[in-house]
Design a protein around this motif. Structure first.
Motif, PDB file in Angstrom:
ATOM      1  N   GLU A 272      14.997  -0.877  -4.262  1.00 42.09           N
ATOM      2  CA  GLU A 272      13.808  -0.976  -3.155  1.00 42.09           C
ATOM      3  C   GLU A 272      12.784  -0.028  -3.922  1.00 42.09           C
ATOM      4  O   GLU A 272      11.641  -0.280  -3.627  1.00 42.09           O
ATOM      5  N   LYS A 273      13.068   1.055  -4.590  1.00 42.18           N
ATOM      6  CA  LYS A 273      12.214   1.890  -5.263  1.00 42.18           C
ATOM      7  C   LYS A 273      11.283   1.051  -6.344  1.00 42.18           C
ATOM      8  O   LYS A 273      10.144   1.114  -6.624  1.00 42.18           O
TER       9      LYS A 273
ATOM     10  N   TYR B  17       8.944  -1.139  -4.589  1.00 40.04           N
ATOM     11  CA  TYR B  17       7.697  -0.290  -4.012  1.00 40.04           C
ATOM     12  C   TYR B  17       6.873   0.225  -5.064  1.00 40.04           C
ATOM     13  O   TYR B  17       5.803   0.174  -5.038  1.00 40.04           O
ATOM     14  N   ASN B  18       7.321   0.591  -6.227  1.00 39.89           N
ATOM     15  CA  ASN B  18       6.658   1.079  -7.486  1.00 39.89           C
ATOM     16  C   ASN B  18       5.532  -0.100  -7.877  1.00 39.89           C
ATOM     17  O   ASN B  18       4.470   0.205  -8.397  1.00 39.89           O
TER      18      ASN B  18
ATOM     19  N   GLN C 177       3.402  -1.248  -4.301  1.00 46.82           N
ATOM     20  CA  GLN C 177       2.780   0.094  -3.522  1.00 46.82           C
ATOM     21  C   GLN C 177       2.252  -0.458  -2.187  1.00 46.82           C
ATOM     22  O   GLN C 177       1.157  -0.399  -1.667  1.00 46.82           O
ATOM     23  N   ARG C 178       2.979  -0.995  -1.426  1.00 37.81           N
ATOM     24  CA  ARG C 178       2.720  -1.537  -0.051  1.00 37.81           C
ATOM     25  C   ARG C 178       3.527  -0.390   0.824  1.00 37.81           C
ATOM     26  O   ARG C 178       2.801   0.533   0.973  1.00 37.81           O
ATOM     27  N   SER C 179       4.301  -0.767   1.822  1.00 37.33           N
ATOM     28  CA  SER C 179       4.620  -0.449   2.688  1.00 37.33           C
ATOM     29  C   SER C 179       6.209   0.480   2.216  1.00 37.33           C
ATOM     30  O   SER C 179       6.892  -0.187   1.609  1.00 37.33           O
ATOM     31  N   LEU C 180       6.613   1.476   2.860  1.00 37.45           N
ATOM     32  CA  LEU C 180       7.788   2.167   2.840  1.00 37.45           C
ATOM     33  C   LEU C 180       8.773   1.496   3.751  1.00 37.45           C
ATOM     34  O   LEU C 180       9.921   2.186   4.005  1.00 37.45           O
TER      35      LEU C 180
ATOM     36  N   THR D 192       6.938  10.780  -0.779  1.00 31.04           N
ATOM     37  CA  THR D 192       6.169   9.611  -1.376  1.00 31.04           C
ATOM     38  C   THR D 192       5.024   9.205  -0.428  1.00 31.04           C
ATOM     39  O   THR D 192       3.847   9.004  -0.623  1.00 31.04           O
ATOM     40  N   THR D 193       5.397   9.295   1.163  1.00 32.24           N
ATOM     41  CA  THR D 193       4.307   8.838   2.175  1.00 32.24           C
ATOM     42  C   THR D 193       3.180   9.731   2.262  1.00 32.24           C
ATOM     43  O   THR D 193       3.078  11.002   2.087  1.00 32.24           O
TER      44      THR D 193
END
Length: 591
Positions: free
Chosen positions: A244-245, A248-249, A252-255, A284-285
């Motif tokens: 999942e990281k 995201y990396n 770069q959308r939603s957590l 991060t957020t």
């Protein structure tokens, strides 16, 4: 004239529809001769109707009239170019014991795809209808080669699955998901039937290797997503977090997905991983509300996993967060959680009540007001101030009629009445809640009602029931050791009464909370040995199995208990979960 024509056509259609239904009924009931007569009538009026042709063939084959089928199909093949009938002819020869001739017709049908790839739809469907899976797969594969616009990944995946070609099946499902991202959830459901929670399961290993290979060849986040999903099924949440990281990396959308994973790990009591994920979210957020929510769940875990010596530090963290985020969306949840912590863990009930009363002075919606009052009521019950608690619960019922929180308040009214020994009033409230829109509340209401009704008539003074209710209250107050002692009083002094099984079960649950697993085991085993026909038997089996599986590391004993539920208690609420655990312990390939 037009009106008469319309009426005539309508009547004719109605007659055909009735005859069609009659033919279907005869066929479904196994009356093939009658069905054949009716379908032949229908065929005379609609000689191009594929369904009637197929049903005539099926009826004659059921009657072993293979020569009649052959003659019938030969006539049709002279009249129409429909290669699927070549499959039907081949299958008819196969049924009559002539496999070589059957094979020749199957080859003719497959060759028809070379001439016109669109024929694949009817040909492959006919092969599948006769469980000729190898030929159906060949048809789809041939057509896909001839026409690059065709995508038969889902059809091939289903066929490969039936054939047991697991690797090819997984590959086809992944190709289907890659070409149609919107069907990802459907693909997961299909794949889930072939994997288990066991990461060493052969199918799991095959699926993981395919995904890793695809990631090397074409590093799409789709493969990370599916790998994360696999790790979640295997309860390997840290590995899922890594995937999942990576997603995201790159995006770069939603957590949101990462937060969802934290919730899954938290619910499954993998607290270390859950804490790491919540901390990552906080770091991060950019959203204060998201940070606050992560902090909220971190504190929730800390409260569950800490000892009394840590409580002062936890209290300080609550106060710091309330100071840092005074007006965020999740602040009310934090305030209620803080009050709960003060009352139920630190035994600072007066401070908790004062804190919540101040919260009620803030501008709150009706629902928010109800949430605060619900917790206030709980704390007053904790203090055994039942009448004050009932006032708050009643206000919620009055202000938010028919809502879920109103039903929850009614249940708490019943529970408070039960705690103080007013069983008649408690029962009257519980009767209403049996029809609650919340299944959880309805089930809890039914359980409490059965407890009261099954035990209130045994003793006119209701002595044992009153002791049990007091023990239940002590458990609510986190005074587990005192509750256990009080339940012992019932077990010693009321041995002939039906409440004994309930007292043993309640005590076993408290023993588990106090990590006294051997004592809990003894209680569950006593219920199983002496109350086989009681309503708690499946509860005892399931809870004892969990202890053997998770705490005492005796999987064979756990498996035997889960098996008891599967074969002897198919109507149990634990049936699905028991089957899942049983298969996992047995090492099944299919979940």
């Amino acid at each position: 004239m037009k009106a008469l024509l319309v009426i005539f056509l309508f009547i004719t259609a109605s007659v055909y529809a009735q005859e069609d239904l009659l033919a279907k009924e005869y066929f479904n009931n196994g009356e093939y001769e009658k069905a054949l007569v009716e379908y032949k009538k229908l065929y005379q009026n609609a000689p191009s109707n594929i369904n009637y042709i197929e049903q005539i063939i099926s009826a004659e084959q059921q009657l072993e009239q293979y020569a009649a089928v052959q003659t019938f199909l030969e006539g049709i093949l002279k009249r129409v170019q429909y290669p699927a009938f070549l499959v039907e002819m081949g299958y008819n020869y196969q049924l009559s014991g002539q496999p070589e001739i059957a094979k020749d017709y199957y080859q003719q049908a497959l060759a028809a795809i070379d001439e016109r790839p669109n024929h694949v739809f009817s040909i492959a469907r006919t092969f599948q209808s006769h469980s000729l899976l190898n030929e159906a797969a060949l048809a789809y594969e041939k057509a896909a080669t001839l026409n690059s616009n065709f995508n038969f990944s889902i059809q091939l995946a289903q066929i490969y699955g039936e054939q047991g070609h697991i690797e090819k099946m997984f590959t086809s499902y992944l190709e289907y998901a890659e070409s149609n991202p919107s069907v990802l959830s459907d693909v997961k459901r299909a794949i889930n039937d072939f994997i288990s929670e066991d990461s060493s399961n052969e199918n799991n290993i095959v699926f993981r290797k395919i995904l890793l290979k695809k990631m090397q060849q074409d590093p799409k986040t789709l493969w990370n997503s599916l790998l994360s999903w696999l790790f979640i099924q295997q309860k390997e949440y840290r590995k899922a977090f890594t995937q999942e990281k990576a997603i995201y990396n790159r995006e770069q959308r939603s957590l949101h997905r990462i937060f969802e994973l934290a919730q899954i790990a938290n619910k499954d009591e993998d607290y270390e991983v859950a804490k790491d994920i919540y901390n990552y979210i906080i770091e991060t957020t950019q959203s204060d509300n998201t940070k606050l929510e992560a902090h909220y769940f971190l504190l929730e875990i800390e409260v569950k996993t800490s000892s009394k010596s840590d409580y002062a530090n936890i209290k300080a963290k609550y106060l710091e967060l309330l100071k840092q985020y005074p007006k965020k969306d999740k602040t009310l949840d934090l305030q209620i959680a803080y009050a709960d912590f003060l009352a139920f863990y630190m035994n600072e009930t007066s401070e908790a009540i004062s804190f919540l009363e101040n919260t009620l002075n803030e501008p709150l919606s009706k629902m928010e007001n109800a949430q605060v009052k619900l917790k206030l009521g709980d704390i007053l019950v904790l203090q055994e101030q039942f009448n004050k608690a009932l006032i708050y619960y009643s206000q919620i019922q009055r202000n938010l009629k028919n809502s879920t929180i109103s039903q929850e308040a009614r249940f708490k009214v019943a529970k408070a009445s039960y705690y103080k020994g007013d069983f008649k009033w408690a029962e009257s409230q519980l009767k209403i809640l049996k029809a609650s829109t919340s299944q959880l509340i309805a089930n809890d209401a039914l359980d409490l009602k059965l407890l009261i009704s099954d035990n209130k008539y045994e003793d006119s003074l209701q002595t044992a029931l009153k002791i049990y209710a007091k023990a239940d209250l002590l458990a609510f107050q986190n005074r587990n050791e005192e509750a256990i002692v009080l339940l012992d009083k019932i077990l010693d002094e009321h041995k002939t009464e039906p409440i004994i099984a309930q007292a043993l079960f309640k005590q076993a649950q408290l023993f588990v909370k106090e990590s006294e697993f051997k004592k809990a085991t003894a209680n569950y085993e006593f219920i199983i040995a002496n109350y086989k026909d009681g309503i708690l038997i499946d509860d005892a089996y399931f809870n004892l199995a969990k202890i053997y599986e998770n705490q005492l590391n005796e999987p064979e004993k756990a498996k035997a208990l889960y098996e008891k539920i599967i074969f002897n208690h198919a109507d149990s609420i634990y049936f699905v979960e028991a089957r899942k655990h049983f298969r996992a312990l047995r090492g099944d390939a299919i979940n």
